[in-house]
Design an enzyme around this catalytic site. Structure first.
Site, PDB file in Angstrom:
ATOM      1  N   LYS A 121      33.891  23.847  17.617  1.00  0.00           N
ATOM      2  CA  LYS A 121      34.874  24.627  18.383  1.00  0.00           C
ATOM      3  C   LYS A 121      34.567  24.657  19.877  1.00  0.00           C
ATOM      4  O   LYS A 121      35.457  24.455  20.712  1.00  0.00           O
ATOM      5  CB  LYS A 121      34.925  26.075  17.859  1.00  0.00           C
ATOM      6  CG  LYS A 121      35.411  26.224  16.435  1.00  0.00           C
ATOM      7  CD  LYS A 121      35.520  27.687  16.041  1.00  0.00           C
ATOM      8  CE  LYS A 121      34.181  28.394  15.892  1.00  0.00           C
ATOM      9  NZ  LYS A 121      33.397  27.891  14.759  1.00  0.00           N
ATOM     10  N   THR A 122      33.311  24.939  20.204  1.00  0.00           N
ATOM     11  CA  THR A 122      32.960  25.087  21.613  1.00  0.00           C
ATOM     12  C   THR A 122      33.184  23.793  22.381  1.00  0.00           C
ATOM     13  O   THR A 122      33.745  23.790  23.481  1.00  0.00           O
ATOM     14  CB  THR A 122      31.496  25.548  21.746  1.00  0.00           C
ATOM     15  OG1 THR A 122      31.356  26.840  21.145  1.00  0.00           O
ATOM     16  CG2 THR A 122      31.073  25.628  23.201  1.00  0.00           C
ATOM     17  N   GLU A 165      38.477  29.589  22.016  1.00  0.00           N
ATOM     18  CA  GLU A 165      37.708  29.313  20.806  1.00  0.00           C
ATOM     19  C   GLU A 165      38.022  30.415  19.793  1.00  0.00           C
ATOM     20  O   GLU A 165      37.923  31.603  20.106  1.00  0.00           O
ATOM     21  CB  GLU A 165      36.223  29.289  21.147  1.00  0.00           C
ATOM     22  CG  GLU A 165      35.327  28.912  19.995  1.00  0.00           C
ATOM     23  CD  GLU A 165      33.888  28.693  20.420  1.00  0.00           C
ATOM     24  OE1 GLU A 165      32.996  28.919  19.588  1.00  0.00           O
ATOM     25  OE2 GLU A 165      33.664  28.289  21.580  1.00  0.00           O
TER      26      GLU A 165
END
Length: 464
Positions: A121-122, A165
């Site tokens: 995600k990051t 995120e």
């Protein structure tokens, strides 16, 4: 456009303001003009960055830190019920707002992209933030890690796009109403909150169901859990589903990934045309993240060629295969990987970058519950390294579980043929690595805890 500051957020107090997710929201609110205050357990660069934006940051938790005129108290799922500031908020009848609700309020009125998945995600959120900024679209963003370029995890932009995120760990991602949602993968993790894969799928289905009518789901065509999720939501007529990956039927097909040292060249087939661009981090896993970002941007109407070129400007996120330095011919790289799939992806990427050199790993397991469920898989991942040092479990928010120690991982790694050394004293690691490393080796510090602190210490010891 979104209001400068939601009325409930005019004077917010954040408990645990230094956390990756919490600090991002606090930064955006401060940049929008809110009177931000909060507390954190210890002093940090993040606390200083918040103060530079005008926020009041207290160190330590005490009831006296909460101002009586605070408009709300913002908490994450990590804040315990006996926190003195939380108790004081109840006495003063100050509303308590979960981090995810605070973030959702900041996205109101904007075209939002929410990036979800068990891992990646990051990086994917960061790629989008960098690319959209490079294209002059001035997005707002909230990320779980600091970008290497801008050096921050969040920003209030003047443009109409908000990239966030979306955290599935506590189901908080169900609070968002994105125009575009990315699901990179769906795997069993966060064992304290999910008892089965069925619960995980149900949670992701709820998240997908929150996509605004006419919006888009961008989802992996390769990862089994993501494929299953896509099949479960195919009947959502209000949502367009766009798949990406190496599978033959993918809408955005990864045609080729060519390693170029610590970068990759990626070629995709999109709308019948081949498009090649550079990803400035190594490995197939990160190449796929870049393609997911590309597909999401295209879903918002951004020309693919422009977006692909801008994604090439992404240079990394702190702790995501971040080069910490080189000493005595040894490169030290830091990885946030803590789930077996992430560990495998980063180790395979480093194997490719090592080009015949040895790969040494310093691994710190994260959470007792995760180790209890995934120790075998973690050990198997470590077998990809030439040698590993395994530390004690980093507990984070959890209490110990009887019988659950890093020895479970070490035993599994040795069964898989790995060369593993147990080190219980973190301070001893620089000496241990200095005794193992030779010129040309790569050293990878890996885990979501404070193992990241060891990189500079290892480099200093290698310089001695």
């Amino acid at each position: 456009m979104a209001p400068a500051v939601p009325s409930a957020m005019e004077r917010p107090h954040f408990i645990g303001i230094g956390g990756a997710g919490m600090s991002g929201i606090a930064k955006i609110l401060a940049q929008r003009g809110a009177e931000v205050a909060g507390s954190d357990a210890k002093e940090s660069a993040t606390a200083e960055a918040l103060r530079s934006l005008g926020a009041t940051v207290h160190i330590g938790h005490a009831a006296s830190h909460l101002a009586q005129d605070a408009s709300c108290v913002v908490v994450s799922s990590a804040i315990r019920a006996d926190n003195p500031e939380l108790a004081r908020a109840a006495e003063l009848n100050i509303p308590v707002v979960h981090r995810s609700d605070a973030l959702a309020s900041l996205m109101t009125g904007l075209r939002s992209i929410a990036v979800a998945g068990t891992h990646g995600k990051t990086t994917t959120t960061s790629m989008l933030a960098v690319a959209l900024t490079e294209l002059g679209l001035d997005p707002s963003y909230a990320i779980g890690g600091d970008l290497e370029g801008p050096g921050t995890n969040a920003r209030h932009g003047t443009g109409e796009i908000f990239v966030a995120e979306a955290d599935e760990s506590d189901r908080s991602f169900q609070k968002y109403d994105p125009e575009v949602a990315i699901v990179l993968n769906v795997e069993l993790d966060h064992h304290a909150n999910y008892a089965s894969m069925d619960e995980i799928y149900e949670s992701f289905e709820t998240f997908v169901g929150k996509i605004v009518p006419g919006g888009t789901l961008v989802v992996s065509a390769d990862q089994a859990g993501a494929v299953e999720l896509a099949s479960r939501v195919r009947d959502l007529s209000s949502v367009k589903v766009v798949t990406y990956g190496e599978s033959e039927g993918a809408d955005v097909r990864v045609h080729k990934v060519t390693p170029r040292g610590l970068t990759s060249e990626v070629t995709v087939l999109l709308n019948g045309k081949l498009l090649t661009f550079t990803v400035s981090v190594p490995g197939r896993h990160y190449a796929h993240n870049a393609v997911a970002a590309l597909a999401a941007g295209v879903a918002l109407g951004i020309p693919a060629h422009n977006l692909a070129s801008a994604i090439g400007k992404y240079t990394g996120v702190k702790r995501r295969l971040q080069l910490k330095g080189e000493a005595a011919g040894v490169q030290v790289i830091d990885s946030y990987a803590h789930h077996p799939t992430e560990m495998t992806a980063d180790l395979e990427a480093m194997r490719g970058a090592a080009a015949g050199s040895r790969l040494l790993v310093v691994f710190q397991p994260h959470l007792f519950s995760r180790t209890q469920e995934l120790a075998t898989e973690m050990g198997q991942a470590l077998a990809l390294a030439d040698a590993s040092v395994v530390l004690d479990i980093y507990p984070a928010r959890e209490d110990p579980i009887p019988g659950i120690t890093s020895e479970l991982i070490i035993d599994a790694a040795r069964r898989a043929g790995a060369d593993v050394t147990a080190v219980h004293d973190k301070a001893a690691v620089p000496d241990v690595i200095a005794g193992m490393a030779k010129p040309g080796d790569l050293v990878l510090t890996m885990g979501a805890g404070d193992v990241t602190d060891l990189g500079p210490q290892i480099l200093a010891r290698l310089t001695d």
